[in-house]
Write a protein that holds these residues in place. Structure first.
Motif, PDB file in Angstrom:
ATOM      1  N   GLY A 171       0.809  -1.208   0.000  1.00  0.00           N
ATOM      2  CA  GLY A 171       0.000   0.000   0.000  1.00  0.00           C
ATOM      3  C   GLY A 171       0.843   1.259   0.000  1.00  0.00           C
ATOM      4  N   LEU A 172       0.540   2.163  -0.910  1.00  0.00           N
ATOM      5  CA  LEU A 172       1.296   3.414  -1.021  1.00  0.00           C
ATOM      6  C   LEU A 172       0.688   4.520  -0.179  1.00  0.00           C
ATOM      7  N   GLY A 173      -0.632   4.637  -0.195  1.00  0.00           N
ATOM      8  CA  GLY A 173      -1.288   5.705   0.552  1.00  0.00           C
ATOM      9  C   GLY A 173      -0.789   7.069   0.121  1.00  0.00           C
ATOM     10  N   LEU A 174      -0.377   7.871   1.089  1.00  0.00           N
ATOM     11  CA  LEU A 174       0.214   9.184   0.806  1.00  0.00           C
ATOM     12  C   LEU A 174       1.723   9.099   0.607  1.00  0.00           C
ATOM     13  N   GLY A 175       2.285   7.914   0.710  1.00  0.00           N
ATOM     14  CA  GLY A 175       3.716   7.720   0.459  1.00  0.00           C
ATOM     15  C   GLY A 175       4.618   8.132   1.602  1.00  0.00           C
ATOM     16  N   LEU A 176       4.073   8.306   2.803  1.00  0.00           N
ATOM     17  CA  LEU A 176       4.871   8.808   3.930  1.00  0.00           C
ATOM     18  C   LEU A 176       5.941   7.811   4.349  1.00  0.00           C
ATOM     19  N   SER A 177       5.576   6.555   4.509  1.00  0.00           N
ATOM     20  CA  SER A 177       6.570   5.544   4.888  1.00  0.00           C
ATOM     21  C   SER A 177       7.414   5.126   3.698  1.00  0.00           C
ATOM     22  N   ALA A 178       6.835   5.153   2.500  1.00  0.00           N
ATOM     23  CA  ALA A 178       7.594   4.764   1.306  1.00  0.00           C
ATOM     24  C   ALA A 178       8.832   5.638   1.131  1.00  0.00           C
ATOM     25  N   LEU A 179       8.666   6.937   1.308  1.00  0.00           N
ATOM     26  CA  LEU A 179       9.801   7.849   1.166  1.00  0.00           C
ATOM     27  C   LEU A 179      10.823   7.644   2.279  1.00  0.00           C
ATOM     28  N   ALA A 180      10.339   7.326   3.487  1.00  0.00           N
ATOM     29  CA  ALA A 180      11.259   7.101   4.603  1.00  0.00           C
ATOM     30  C   ALA A 180      12.108   5.859   4.375  1.00  0.00           C
ATOM     31  N   HIS A 199       4.938  14.271  -5.875  1.00  0.00           N
ATOM     32  CA  HIS A 199       6.371  13.997  -5.664  1.00  0.00           C
ATOM     33  C   HIS A 199       7.016  13.687  -7.017  1.00  0.00           C
ATOM     34  N   PRO A 200       7.251  14.700  -7.835  1.00  0.00           N
ATOM     35  CA  PRO A 200       7.774  14.449  -9.185  1.00  0.00           C
ATOM     36  C   PRO A 200       9.198  13.915  -9.224  1.00  0.00           C
ATOM     37  N   SER A 201       9.960  14.140  -8.150  1.00  0.00           N
ATOM     38  CA  SER A 201      11.343  13.654  -8.100  1.00  0.00           C
ATOM     39  C   SER A 201      11.456  12.630  -6.973  1.00  0.00           C
TER      40      SER A 201
END
Length: 208
Positions: free
Chosen positions: A58-67, A94-96
């Protein structure tokens, strides 16, 4: 292993208030909110406690993915997200992205069946699921078995934080070591998926 009740095309939308309160809705239910960021970042830090290859449901808002993708030891973080509108919104905001982040449009529960044994060093597990699926214990037994199968020895499994002071009962018996961290939280006044809108949240990290 996808559950028969999982929807292919739910209603997905995002809201942003003038106060900066951001929410992801799936079929009218709050699925994730921006106030979770400190908890999700810390959850990601626990996932990367050893190794370099990680997986997220799950991506959601991507908060943990970026971490997780941004951790110093991460060489590859694969996020499996079923719904394309969630991926599109994340890429728009998050284009980059880190080169270590790989977003795959797929059903996570089908995806893990195709992965080799002991192939990941940690799993971040925070999917949105309707109540009928959340309550299907026989399905969960199979899902947890598959996740444990693909985890390397010592790998960390971190599910959605809890706002009640109790271990996740379906996960706790399946792991040899459990770490629990309490963290204060303040949700939005309109948040409906926590026990209250402020208090203590518990991040649980299960070690294989």
């Amino acid at each position: 292993m996808r559950h028969a009740l999982q929807q292919d095309d739910p209603d997905i939308f995002f809201t942003n208030t003038a106060m900066g309160q951001r929410t992801l809705y799936i079929d009218g239910a709050q699925a994730m909110q921006e106030w979770e960021k400190p908890l999700m970042v810390r959850s990601g830090e626990l996932v990367v406690r050893q190794g370099s290859e990680f997986l997220e449901c799950g991506l959601g808002l991507g908060l943990s993915a970026l971490a997780v993708a941004g951790a110093q030891n991460t060489t590859r973080h694969t996020v499996v997200e079923r719904y394309q509108p969630v991926i599109d919104e994340f890429r728009k905001t998050h284009p980059s992205l880190p080169a270590t982040l790989d977003i795959v449009q797929d059903d996570f529960f089908d995806h893990i069946e195709r992965l080799p044994d002991e192939s990941v060093d940690g799993i971040m597990f925070d999917p949105w699921l309707p109540k009928e699926i959340r309550d299907d214990e026989s399905w969960w037994t199979e899902v947890i078995g598959q996740m444990i199968r693909i985890m390397r020895p010592g790998a960390a499994f971190v599910p959605f934080f809890s706002t009640t002071n109790e271990l996740w009962p379906r996960f706790a018996p399946r792991f040899r070591t459990i770490l629990v961290e309490p963290h204060p939280f303040t949700a939005y006044p309109t948040t409906s998926y926590t026990e209250g809108t402020s208090g203590t949240a518990y991040i649980q990290c299960f070690i294989k």
